[in-house]
Design a protein around this motif. Structure first.
Motif, PDB file in Angstrom:
ATOM      1  N   ILE A 207     -21.403  -9.246 115.150  1.00 19.57           N
ATOM      2  CA  ILE A 207     -20.792  -8.997 113.847  1.00 19.57           C
ATOM      3  C   ILE A 207     -21.763  -9.460 112.776  1.00 19.57           C
ATOM      4  O   ILE A 207     -22.183 -10.622 112.770  1.00 19.57           O
ATOM      5  CB  ILE A 207     -19.451  -9.735 113.698  1.00 19.57           C
ATOM      6  CG1 ILE A 207     -18.448  -9.241 114.746  1.00 19.57           C
ATOM      7  CG2 ILE A 207     -18.880  -9.533 112.293  1.00 19.57           C
ATOM      8  CD1 ILE A 207     -17.117  -9.978 114.716  1.00 19.57           C
ATOM      9  N   ASP A 208     -22.118  -8.555 111.886  1.00 21.71           N
ATOM     10  CA  ASP A 208     -23.073  -8.848 110.819  1.00 21.71           C
ATOM     11  C   ASP A 208     -22.317  -9.326 109.576  1.00 21.71           C
ATOM     12  O   ASP A 208     -21.411  -8.652 109.092  1.00 21.71           O
ATOM     13  CB  ASP A 208     -23.886  -7.590 110.501  1.00 21.71           C
ATOM     14  CG  ASP A 208     -24.946  -7.835 109.457  1.00 21.71           C
ATOM     15  OD1 ASP A 208     -24.605  -7.860 108.264  1.00 21.71           O
ATOM     16  OD2 ASP A 208     -26.124  -7.997 109.822  1.00 21.71           O
ATOM     17  N   HIS A 209     -22.709 -10.510 109.062  1.00 22.94           N
ATOM     18  CA  HIS A 209     -22.038 -11.098 107.897  1.00 22.94           C
ATOM     19  C   HIS A 209     -22.848 -10.939 106.610  1.00 22.94           C
ATOM     20  O   HIS A 209     -22.488 -11.508 105.578  1.00 22.94           O
ATOM     21  CB  HIS A 209     -21.786 -12.585 108.141  1.00 22.94           C
ATOM     22  CG  HIS A 209     -21.032 -12.882 109.394  1.00 22.94           C
ATOM     23  ND1 HIS A 209     -19.729 -12.477 109.597  1.00 22.94           N
ATOM     24  CD2 HIS A 209     -21.406 -13.541 110.535  1.00 22.94           C
ATOM     25  CE1 HIS A 209     -19.324 -12.881 110.794  1.00 22.94           C
ATOM     26  NE2 HIS A 209     -20.316 -13.524 111.378  1.00 22.94           N
ATOM     27  N   GLY A 210     -23.923 -10.181 106.664  1.00 20.48           N
ATOM     28  CA  GLY A 210     -24.752  -9.979 105.482  1.00 20.48           C
ATOM     29  C   GLY A 210     -25.973 -10.877 105.457  1.00 20.48           C
ATOM     30  O   GLY A 210     -25.980 -11.967 106.023  1.00 20.48           O
ATOM     31  N   ARG A 211     -27.049 -10.384 104.823  1.00 18.50           N
ATOM     32  CA  ARG A 211     -28.288 -11.132 104.613  1.00 18.50           C
ATOM     33  C   ARG A 211     -28.910 -11.657 105.912  1.00 18.50           C
ATOM     34  O   ARG A 211     -29.489 -12.739 105.963  1.00 18.50           O
ATOM     35  CB  ARG A 211     -28.079 -12.275 103.639  1.00 18.50           C
ATOM     36  CG  ARG A 211     -27.461 -11.839 102.312  1.00 18.50           C
ATOM     37  CD  ARG A 211     -27.675 -12.860 101.218  1.00 18.50           C
ATOM     38  NE  ARG A 211     -26.815 -12.601 100.070  1.00 18.50           N
ATOM     39  CZ  ARG A 211     -26.983 -11.620  99.195  1.00 18.50           C
ATOM     40  NH1 ARG A 211     -27.996 -10.804  99.301  1.00 18.50           N
ATOM     41  NH2 ARG A 211     -26.145 -11.455  98.180  1.00 18.50           N
ATOM     42  N   GLY A 212     -28.767 -10.877 106.981  1.00 17.61           N
ATOM     43  CA  GLY A 212     -29.384 -11.244 108.247  1.00 17.61           C
ATOM     44  C   GLY A 212     -28.583 -12.209 109.090  1.00 17.61           C
ATOM     45  O   GLY A 212     -29.073 -12.667 110.129  1.00 17.61           O
TER      46      GLY A 212
ATOM     47  N   LYS B  42     -12.110  -8.289 109.568  1.00 20.26           N
ATOM     48  CA  LYS B  42     -11.757  -9.356 108.638  1.00 20.26           C
ATOM     49  C   LYS B  42     -11.677 -10.686 109.379  1.00 20.26           C
ATOM     50  O   LYS B  42     -11.411 -10.735 110.585  1.00 20.26           O
ATOM     51  CB  LYS B  42     -10.416  -9.049 107.965  1.00 20.26           C
ATOM     52  CG  LYS B  42     -10.433  -7.819 107.082  1.00 20.26           C
ATOM     53  CD  LYS B  42      -9.084  -7.604 106.416  1.00 20.26           C
ATOM     54  CE  LYS B  42      -9.093  -6.393 105.504  1.00 20.26           C
ATOM     55  NZ  LYS B  42      -7.775  -6.167 104.846  1.00 20.26           N
ATOM     56  N   GLN B  43     -11.894 -11.765 108.642  1.00 23.76           N
ATOM     57  CA  GLN B  43     -11.814 -13.088 109.238  1.00 23.76           C
ATOM     58  C   GLN B  43     -10.454 -13.284 109.902  1.00 23.76           C
ATOM     59  O   GLN B  43      -9.409 -13.007 109.320  1.00 23.76           O
ATOM     60  CB  GLN B  43     -12.029 -14.158 108.174  1.00 23.76           C
ATOM     61  CG  GLN B  43     -12.090 -15.570 108.722  1.00 23.76           C
ATOM     62  CD  GLN B  43     -12.388 -16.580 107.637  1.00 23.76           C
ATOM     63  OE1 GLN B  43     -11.583 -16.753 106.717  1.00 23.76           O
ATOM     64  NE2 GLN B  43     -13.545 -17.227 107.708  1.00 23.76           N
ATOM     65  N   GLY B  44     -10.477 -13.749 111.150  1.00 20.50           N
ATOM     66  CA  GLY B  44      -9.249 -13.971 111.891  1.00 20.50           C
ATOM     67  C   GLY B  44      -8.735 -12.770 112.656  1.00 20.50           C
ATOM     68  O   GLY B  44      -7.786 -12.892 113.436  1.00 20.50           O
ATOM     69  N   GLU B  45      -9.355 -11.612 112.481  1.00 17.11           N
ATOM     70  CA  GLU B  45      -8.916 -10.399 113.172  1.00 17.11           C
ATOM     71  C   GLU B  45      -9.371 -10.435 114.630  1.00 17.11           C
ATOM     72  O   GLU B  45     -10.519 -10.744 114.940  1.00 17.11           O
ATOM     73  CB  GLU B  45      -9.501  -9.179 112.473  1.00 17.11           C
ATOM     74  CG  GLU B  45      -9.147  -7.852 113.125  1.00 17.11           C
ATOM     75  CD  GLU B  45      -9.778  -6.668 112.405  1.00 17.11           C
ATOM     76  OE1 GLU B  45      -9.776  -5.562 112.982  1.00 17.11           O
ATOM     77  OE2 GLU B  45     -10.273  -6.850 111.269  1.00 17.11           O
ATOM     78  N   VAL B  46      -8.472 -10.100 115.557  1.00 22.83           N
ATOM     79  CA  VAL B  46      -8.810 -10.035 116.976  1.00 22.83           C
ATOM     80  C   VAL B  46      -9.613  -8.764 117.237  1.00 22.83           C
ATOM     81  O   VAL B  46      -9.188  -7.662 116.869  1.00 22.83           O
ATOM     82  CB  VAL B  46      -7.543 -10.049 117.850  1.00 22.83           C
ATOM     83  CG1 VAL B  46      -7.897  -9.834 119.317  1.00 22.83           C
ATOM     84  CG2 VAL B  46      -6.789 -11.363 117.678  1.00 22.83           C
TER      85      VAL B  46
ATOM     86  N   ALA C 285     -15.629 -14.690 110.483  1.00 23.89           N
ATOM     87  CA  ALA C 285     -15.751 -14.374 109.057  1.00 23.89           C
ATOM     88  C   ALA C 285     -15.730 -12.861 108.917  1.00 23.89           C
ATOM     89  O   ALA C 285     -15.852 -12.124 109.909  1.00 23.89           O
ATOM     90  CB  ALA C 285     -17.040 -14.950 108.476  1.00 23.89           C
ATOM     91  N   ASN C 286     -15.569 -12.380 107.704  1.00 22.56           N
ATOM     92  CA  ASN C 286     -15.643 -10.939 107.473  1.00 22.56           C
ATOM     93  C   ASN C 286     -17.003 -10.418 107.910  1.00 22.56           C
ATOM     94  O   ASN C 286     -18.007 -11.142 107.892  1.00 22.56           O
ATOM     95  CB  ASN C 286     -15.440 -10.625 105.994  1.00 22.56           C
ATOM     96  CG  ASN C 286     -14.058 -10.982 105.496  1.00 22.56           C
ATOM     97  OD1 ASN C 286     -13.141 -11.225 106.273  1.00 22.56           O
ATOM     98  ND2 ASN C 286     -13.902 -11.014 104.178  1.00 22.56           N
ATOM     99  N   GLY C 287     -17.049  -9.149 108.276  1.00 21.00           N
ATOM    100  CA  GLY C 287     -18.335  -8.578 108.645  1.00 21.00           C
ATOM    101  C   GLY C 287     -18.216  -7.152 109.131  1.00 21.00           C
ATOM    102  O   GLY C 287     -17.143  -6.539 109.119  1.00 21.00           O
ATOM    103  N   VAL C 288     -19.354  -6.628 109.571  1.00 20.99           N
ATOM    104  CA  VAL C 288     -19.462  -5.272 110.105  1.00 20.99           C
ATOM    105  C   VAL C 288     -20.001  -5.356 111.525  1.00 20.99           C
ATOM    106  O   VAL C 288     -20.993  -6.066 111.774  1.00 20.99           O
ATOM    107  CB  VAL C 288     -20.392  -4.402 109.241  1.00 20.99           C
ATOM    108  CG1 VAL C 288     -20.592  -3.024 109.872  1.00 20.99           C
ATOM    109  CG2 VAL C 288     -19.829  -4.255 107.823  1.00 20.99           C
ATOM    110  N   VAL C 289     -19.365  -4.683 112.457  1.00 21.79           N
ATOM    111  CA  VAL C 289     -19.820  -4.685 113.844  1.00 21.79           C
ATOM    112  C   VAL C 289     -21.154  -3.938 113.927  1.00 21.79           C
ATOM    113  O   VAL C 289     -21.252  -2.772 113.537  1.00 21.79           O
ATOM    114  CB  VAL C 289     -18.776  -4.030 114.764  1.00 21.79           C
ATOM    115  CG1 VAL C 289     -19.289  -3.965 116.198  1.00 21.79           C
ATOM    116  CG2 VAL C 289     -17.455  -4.781 114.692  1.00 21.79           C
TER     117      VAL C 289
END
Length: 274
Positions: free
Chosen positions: A211-216, A236-240, A191-195
């Motif tokens: 990878i942090d997807h938000g809200r813990g 982004k979701q699906g990104e290698v 899923a989308n997120g921040v490393v």
């Protein structure tokens, strides 16, 4: 009396994500009547409400979204308390489906990672503390609302919650989904997120990325042979972002996908897909 979702346990989270994604301003809070141990629950309430899971406060976003996880050994019933801005308090009870966890025997692991000497055990504790600290991140993001995809396709070689016997030694339960694939197989963001964490040589988990997807909510990927991202990168979701391997305490190449709500370890196999 509050509104309730009519979703079955197997599809509850996906239904809640769809409801929650379109009703952030709604005053009602759709919650399932039942859910499994290891399941993620997502819902909405009126912005400004205060939510508790038992005694634990659950963050409510500015848009009214909130999430929480049901731990592996959760009791048969959980109570969610919601106090709205008008002072009204509501309680929701969720029946927790109790699961039977299998016993998995794993042999061929590096013995020093199974029975470490005191010096190595100290290093392991320090490394795990760093990972735990990264899981405390609490961003007001909704990256999880788009649902999740598998980070790789392959044979499932390990499941969530199983009691592990490593080289004949009883260890902690296995908290993740193992996908057996060759070394070098691309690993994709579910899923989308921040490393939020990167390491290449941890004793137990080898190449490791969170990878942090938000809200813990965080996805963790272990035993990687290559890491292509840095802390702070947006994926982004699906990104290698990495390649599968067998680094750390592993008997063969695979993708280990773990999933957390802060310190609560959840089952990736129960996450809603796209």
């Amino acid at each position: 009396m509050s509104e309730r979702s009519t979703c079955t346990c197997a599809t509850a989270l996906l239904c809640l994500l769809l409801i929650g994604g379109t009703s952030a301003a709604a005053a009602s809070t759709p919650l399932p009547h039942d859910a499994q141990q290891g399941q993620l629950i997502a819902a909405t309430t009126a912005p400004g409400s205060i939510v508790h899971l038992g005694e634990r406060e659950v963050r409510v976003g500015a848009d009214g979204h909130f999430v929480f996880g049901i731990e592996r050994d959760a009791p048969p019933e959980l109570t969610i308390t919601i106090r709205r801005t008008n002072g009204k308090t509501e309680q929701h009870r969720i029946a927790v489906v109790q699961r039977d966890y299998r016993i998995e025997r794993v042999d061929g692991l590096p013995q020093h990672t199974v029975t470490p000497d005191p010096e190595l055990a100290k290093r392991i504790a320090e490394e795990q503390a760093r990972v735990a600290a990264a899981r405390k991140r609490d961003d007001d993001r909704n990256d999880y609302l788009s649902g999740f995809v598998r980070p790789a396709q392959g044979r499932i070689s390990g499941v969530y919650g199983s009691q592990r016997i490593d080289n004949g030694v009883p260890k902690s339960p296995h908290y993740g989904l193992d996908i057996a694939v060759p070394t070098g197989t691309p690993v994709k963001a579910p899923a989308n997120g921040v490393v939020s964490f990167v390491a290449t040589n941890l004793v137990l988990t080898g190449g490791t990325v969170l990878i942090d997807h938000g809200r813990g909510l965080t996805s963790s990927f272990l035993h990687l042979s290559r890491v292509d991202v840095n802390v702070g990168d947006r994926v982004k979701q699906g990104e290698v972002f990495a390649a599968a391997g067998a680094t750390g305490r592993a008997s063969g190449p695979h993708v280990h996908w773990g999933f957390n709500w802060f310190d609560v370890r959840l089952d990736p196999a129960l996450l809603p897909g796209r």
